[in-house]
Design an enzyme around this catalytic site. Structure first.
Site, PDB file in Angstrom:
ATOM      1  CD  GLU A  79      -2.908  -0.965  -0.032  1.00 18.12           C
ATOM      2  OE1 GLU A  79      -3.171   0.180  -0.479  1.00 18.12           O
ATOM      3  OE2 GLU A  79      -3.340  -2.009  -0.545  1.00 18.12           O
TER       4      GLU A  79
ATOM      5  CB  SER B  58      17.911  -6.600 -11.277  1.00 24.76           C
ATOM      6  OG  SER B  58      17.563  -5.730 -10.230  1.00 24.76           O
TER       7      SER B  58
ATOM      8  CG  HIS C 170       6.248 -10.465 -11.482  1.00 28.36           C
ATOM      9  ND1 HIS C 170       6.938 -11.620 -11.184  1.00 28.36           N
ATOM     10  CD2 HIS C 170       7.183  -9.552 -11.854  1.00 28.36           C
ATOM     11  CE1 HIS C 170       8.234 -11.424 -11.377  1.00 28.36           C
ATOM     12  NE2 HIS C 170       8.408 -10.182 -11.775  1.00 28.36           N
ATOM     13  CB  SER C 171       6.627  -6.456  -9.278  1.00 30.73           C
ATOM     14  OG  SER C 171       6.411  -5.843 -10.539  1.00 30.73           O
TER      15      SER C 171
END
Length: 419
Positions: A97, A183, A312-313
């Site tokens: 959030e 990453s 997923h993200s």
């Protein structure tokens, strides 16, 4: 009975169908025995691993009832595991959030996969090295990494031990034997194979575990790593979180055959497929995998079937490629926290009041840490080129000067807090 399968062993042979086989340096060419009773056939049959799918090992049913052999586990450990899963879930909810409110630039939740993380790390020793992908925050939490430090990393404040140079959720901690996340997908897999080989050479009571998803298993690094580890005998546990999706690509569109488990078998690695939402099954399998890896100086592969309950993200909208009913079915019908909690309740080790206390305390801890980190400044831009070389090179110094001049010229576009 739990059984890790290895379909390729180390048989030496020198004859095939009565003909001499050229010897290798150690008198062995292949690791397949062509001289045994069942070594030859006149059946012209092509086989696929999909013909006989491997079943899932489990201990608890979806309602938390015992259906298999339960591992030895005392109340203290069980409560610690359940607490860690709940803390992870609460932190995810708040930071997700916070990203939507623009307070964090990026975030990845772990909804639905808490059991794979906590069940596995709790079966390891604290000094076992972790090579994570990016959905293993619970592993760090379980090992005592502070939530405050996680939020510092996500925001990139002056307290971020990575000096604000990584994307959010790219944690790392030498003190907790947790390699910094990278990453590029799959790069940690060959690194873990090499680390496991070094641990074998050292002969210490130690292994490394490498987490990755089903999508990462499609990378070339995955195959190179498994072959390296299998042939050299690395003490590496390859832990695949098969959560059904590689971002938006479902597993059915990623590969044919019997999943990731079959790939381990193909490389001659002891492998097992487990119910990743059954925390006890994950614990049992990982504990056994560690024992096998040390005893036999070999890698082990675990394919944990789970489900990614969130997007997923925060850069993804999973409603574009899957139905809400599908998500609801998995997150409610096979929730690892509810499942494990039910089991603990049946033993008198957990109550609804316990869960409420953990959730309330964690929520307060996360909110205090978030507000605190938001009040801090970021690392000075001047430090950007530090830690690259012992002495900054001329071209880096020039680039830093150009950056500082640019920021000075357009100062109204760069908000700087005091450090």
């Amino acid at each position: 009975m739990r059984r890790f399968v290895c379909k390729a062993a180390g048989w030496a042979q020198k004859r095939w169908n009565g003909h001499q086989i050229a010897d290798g340096p150690d008198g062995q060419v292949w690791n397949i025995d062509f001289t045994g009773h069942n070594s030859l056939t006149d059946d012209l049959v092509f086989r696929s691993s999909a013909d006989h799918p491997q079943p899932l090992f489990r201990v608890l049913d979806p309602r938390g009832g015992v259906v298999g052999e339960t591992p030895q586990m005392d109340e203290e450990l069980a409560r610690k595991m359940n607490t860690a899963m709940i803390r992870q879930s609460v932190m995810d909810g708040i930071l997700y959030e916070a990203q939507r409110q623009g307070r964090i630039s990026f975030y990845m939740t772990n909804y639905g996969e808490e059991g794979t993380q906590i069940g596995s790390v709790s079966a390891l020793q604290p000094h076992d090295m972790v090579y994570a992908q990016y959905r293993e925050a619970g592993v760090l939490l379980y090992r005592g990494y502070p939530i405050n430090d996680m939020i510092a990393q996500c925001i990139g404040t002056i307290e971020d031990k990575g000096k604000g140079r990584q994307m959010p959720i790219h944690y790392g901690s030498p003190e907790h034997f947790y390699q910094t996340i990278s990453s590029p997908l799959g790069t940690q897999i060959p690194q873990a194979a090499g680390a496991g080989y070094a641990m074998r050479l050292d002969g210490e009571d130690r292994v490394c575990i490498c987490y990755f998803g089903d999508g990462a298993a499609s990378e070339g690094d995955f195959h190179a790593a498994l072959n390296f580890a299998a042939t050299l005998g690395s003490r590496t546990i390859f832990f695949c979180r098969n959560n059904g999706y590689a971002i938006s690509t479902p597993a059915v569109d990623q590969y044919a055959g019997d999943g990731i488990y079959a790939r381990g078998i193909g490389y001659g690695i002891r492998s097992i497929r487990i119910d990743g939402n059954d925390t006890l099954a994950v614990y049992s399998a990982t504990k056994k995998a560690r024992e096998l890896s040390i005893e036999h100086n070999c890698p082990v592969l675990i394919e944990a079937m789970t489900y990614r309950g969130g997007h997923h993200s925060t850069s993804d909208d999973s409603s574009r490629y899957r139905q809400k009913s599908e998500v609801d079915q998995w997150t409610t019908g096979s929730n690892p926290i509810k499942r494990f909690s039910k089991y603990l309740e049946s033993k008198g080790w957990w109550t609804s009041d316990d869960e409420k206390q953990v959730r309330d305390a964690t929520r307060k801890e996360v909110m205090v840490a978030l507000q605190r980190q938001e009040s801090l400044g970021s690392w000075p831009v001047e430090t950007l080129i530090e830690d690259v070389f012992a002495e900054p090179t001329k071209h880096l110094l020039k680039q830093r000067q150009e950056l500082l001049e640019h920021m000075e010229e357009y100062a109204e576009h760069y908000k700087k807090k005091s450090h």
